[in-house]
Design a protein around this motif. Structure first.
Motif, PDB file in Angstrom:
ATOM      1  N   LYS A 152       0.965  -1.341  -0.044  1.00  0.00           N
ATOM      2  CA  LYS A 152      -0.067   0.097   0.050  1.00  0.00           C
ATOM      3  C   LYS A 152       0.935   1.295   0.049  1.00  0.00           C
ATOM      4  O   LYS A 152       1.900   1.359   0.362  1.00  0.00           O
ATOM      5  N   LYS A 153       0.203   2.356  -0.375  1.00  0.00           N
ATOM      6  CA  LYS A 153       1.073   3.640  -0.559  1.00  0.00           C
ATOM      7  C   LYS A 153       0.296   4.624   0.248  1.00  0.00           C
ATOM      8  O   LYS A 153      -0.899   4.537   0.362  1.00  0.00           O
ATOM      9  N   ASN A 154       1.087   5.475   1.065  1.00  0.00           N
ATOM     10  CA  ASN A 154       0.784   6.350   1.844  1.00  0.00           C
ATOM     11  C   ASN A 154       0.744   7.745   1.076  1.00  0.00           C
ATOM     12  O   ASN A 154       1.060   7.788   0.207  1.00  0.00           O
ATOM     13  N   ASN A 155       0.300   8.786   1.910  1.00  0.00           N
ATOM     14  CA  ASN A 155       0.283  10.035   1.463  1.00  0.00           C
ATOM     15  C   ASN A 155       1.508  10.686   1.085  1.00  0.00           C
ATOM     16  O   ASN A 155       1.723  11.645   0.044  1.00  0.00           O
ATOM     17  N   LYS A 156       2.758  10.198   1.774  1.00  0.00           N
ATOM     18  CA  LYS A 156       4.080  10.787   1.627  1.00  0.00           C
ATOM     19  C   LYS A 156       4.555   9.867   0.302  1.00  0.00           C
ATOM     20  O   LYS A 156       5.875   9.961   0.356  1.00  0.00           O
ATOM     21  N   LEU A 157       3.850   9.094  -0.420  1.00  0.00           N
ATOM     22  CA  LEU A 157       4.377   8.113  -1.576  1.00  0.00           C
ATOM     23  C   LEU A 157       5.413   7.288  -0.838  1.00  0.00           C
ATOM     24  O   LEU A 157       6.315   6.746  -1.612  1.00  0.00           O
ATOM     25  N   GLU A 158       5.122   6.808   0.476  1.00  0.00           N
ATOM     26  CA  GLU A 158       5.782   5.678   0.856  1.00  0.00           C
ATOM     27  C   GLU A 158       5.196   4.376   0.835  1.00  0.00           C
ATOM     28  O   GLU A 158       3.979   4.187   0.857  1.00  0.00           O
ATOM     29  N   PHE A 159       5.952   3.299   0.642  1.00  0.00           N
ATOM     30  CA  PHE A 159       5.424   1.976   0.491  1.00  0.00           C
ATOM     31  C   PHE A 159       5.324   1.280   1.548  1.00  0.00           C
ATOM     32  O   PHE A 159       6.728   1.190   2.073  1.00  0.00           O
ATOM     33  N   THR A 160       4.479   0.386   1.913  1.00  0.00           N
ATOM     34  CA  THR A 160       4.565  -0.686   3.196  1.00  0.00           C
ATOM     35  C   THR A 160       3.815  -1.950   2.629  1.00  0.00           C
ATOM     36  O   THR A 160       2.939  -1.828   1.744  1.00  0.00           O
ATOM     37  N   LEU A 161       4.342  -3.097   3.072  1.00  0.00           N
ATOM     38  CA  LEU A 161       3.521  -4.145   2.791  1.00  0.00           C
ATOM     39  C   LEU A 161       2.184  -4.271   3.415  1.00  0.00           C
ATOM     40  O   LEU A 161       1.827  -3.674   4.437  1.00  0.00           O
ATOM     41  N   LEU A 162       1.290  -4.965   2.717  1.00  0.00           N
ATOM     42  CA  LEU A 162      -0.076  -4.937   3.055  1.00  0.00           C
ATOM     43  C   LEU A 162      -0.338  -6.338   3.619  1.00  0.00           C
ATOM     44  O   LEU A 162      -0.312  -7.227   2.929  1.00  0.00           O
ATOM     45  N   PHE A 163      -0.792  -6.345   4.866  1.00  0.00           N
ATOM     46  CA  PHE A 163      -0.642  -7.574   5.708  1.00  0.00           C
ATOM     47  C   PHE A 163      -2.105  -8.197   5.745  1.00  0.00           C
ATOM     48  O   PHE A 163      -2.958  -7.979   6.538  1.00  0.00           O
ATOM     49  N   THR A 164      -2.555  -9.035   4.736  1.00  0.00           N
ATOM     50  CA  THR A 164      -3.796  -9.695   4.737  1.00  0.00           C
ATOM     51  C   THR A 164      -3.531 -11.182   5.123  1.00  0.00           C
ATOM     52  O   THR A 164      -2.380 -11.546   4.882  1.00  0.00           O
ATOM     53  N   VAL A 165      -4.424 -11.985   5.097  1.00  0.00           N
ATOM     54  CA  VAL A 165      -4.340 -13.396   5.554  1.00  0.00           C
ATOM     55  C   VAL A 165      -3.525 -13.916   4.323  1.00  0.00           C
ATOM     56  O   VAL A 165      -2.572 -14.989   4.471  1.00  0.00           O
ATOM     57  N   GLN A 166      -4.274 -13.681   3.083  1.00  0.00           N
ATOM     58  CA  GLN A 166      -3.446 -14.255   1.872  1.00  0.00           C
ATOM     59  C   GLN A 166      -2.218 -13.695   1.637  1.00  0.00           C
ATOM     60  O   GLN A 166      -1.239 -14.524   1.089  1.00  0.00           O
ATOM     61  N   ASN A 167      -1.834 -12.380   1.900  1.00  0.00           N
ATOM     62  CA  ASN A 167      -0.563 -12.068   1.615  1.00  0.00           C
ATOM     63  C   ASN A 167       0.515 -12.671   2.781  1.00  0.00           C
ATOM     64  O   ASN A 167       1.610 -12.959   2.459  1.00  0.00           O
ATOM     65  N   LYS A 168      -0.074 -12.795   3.987  1.00  0.00           N
ATOM     66  CA  LYS A 168       0.859 -13.529   4.778  1.00  0.00           C
ATOM     67  C   LYS A 168       1.449 -14.812   4.452  1.00  0.00           C
ATOM     68  O   LYS A 168       2.481 -15.004   4.664  1.00  0.00           O
ATOM     69  N   GLU A 169       0.615 -15.492   3.865  1.00  0.00           N
ATOM     70  CA  GLU A 169       0.981 -16.820   3.380  1.00  0.00           C
ATOM     71  C   GLU A 169       1.856 -16.758   2.132  1.00  0.00           C
ATOM     72  O   GLU A 169       2.826 -17.664   2.393  1.00  0.00           O
TER      73      GLU A 169
END
Length: 96
Positions: free
Chosen positions: A48-65
């Motif tokens: 996901k991307k925040n207002n400052k154009l920084e990216f982080t991992l999106l932790f959903t159950v499917q993504n965690k696997e």
């Protein structure tokens, strides 16, 4: 073990992300390529991307696997690589 370390990593919630320029600087990958890859990961809803154009991992159950599978596979390959390097050094004729 690796799985415990992975679970601790997944539970960590970072306040900040990383921008495309920093990823490019750290990895040596051209910024345009980084941006293109980040756009693909956004479409797949892996980051996901925040207002400052920084990216982080999106932790959903499917993504965690998916992340867990990739994480463990990378560690397995890394351990094989390091073991092979030590074997090459051990069996070489060089004085270290």
């Amino acid at each position: 073990d690796y799985e415990d370390m992975f679970l601790n990593f997944m539970e960590h919630k970072s306040k900040y992300g990383i921008n495309a320029s920093s990823i490019s600087d750290i990895s040596g990958i051209p910024r345009a390529t980084v941006i293109r890859k980040l756009q693909n990961l956004l479409k797949l809803k892996l980051i996901k991307k925040n207002n400052k154009l920084e990216f982080t991992l999106l932790f959903t159950v499917q993504n965690k696997e998916k992340i867990k599978k990739n994480y463990l596979l990378n560690h397995e390959h890394l351990s094989i690589f390091v073991s092979n390097q030590f074997d090459l050094i051990k069996n070489s004729y060089l004085d270290l």
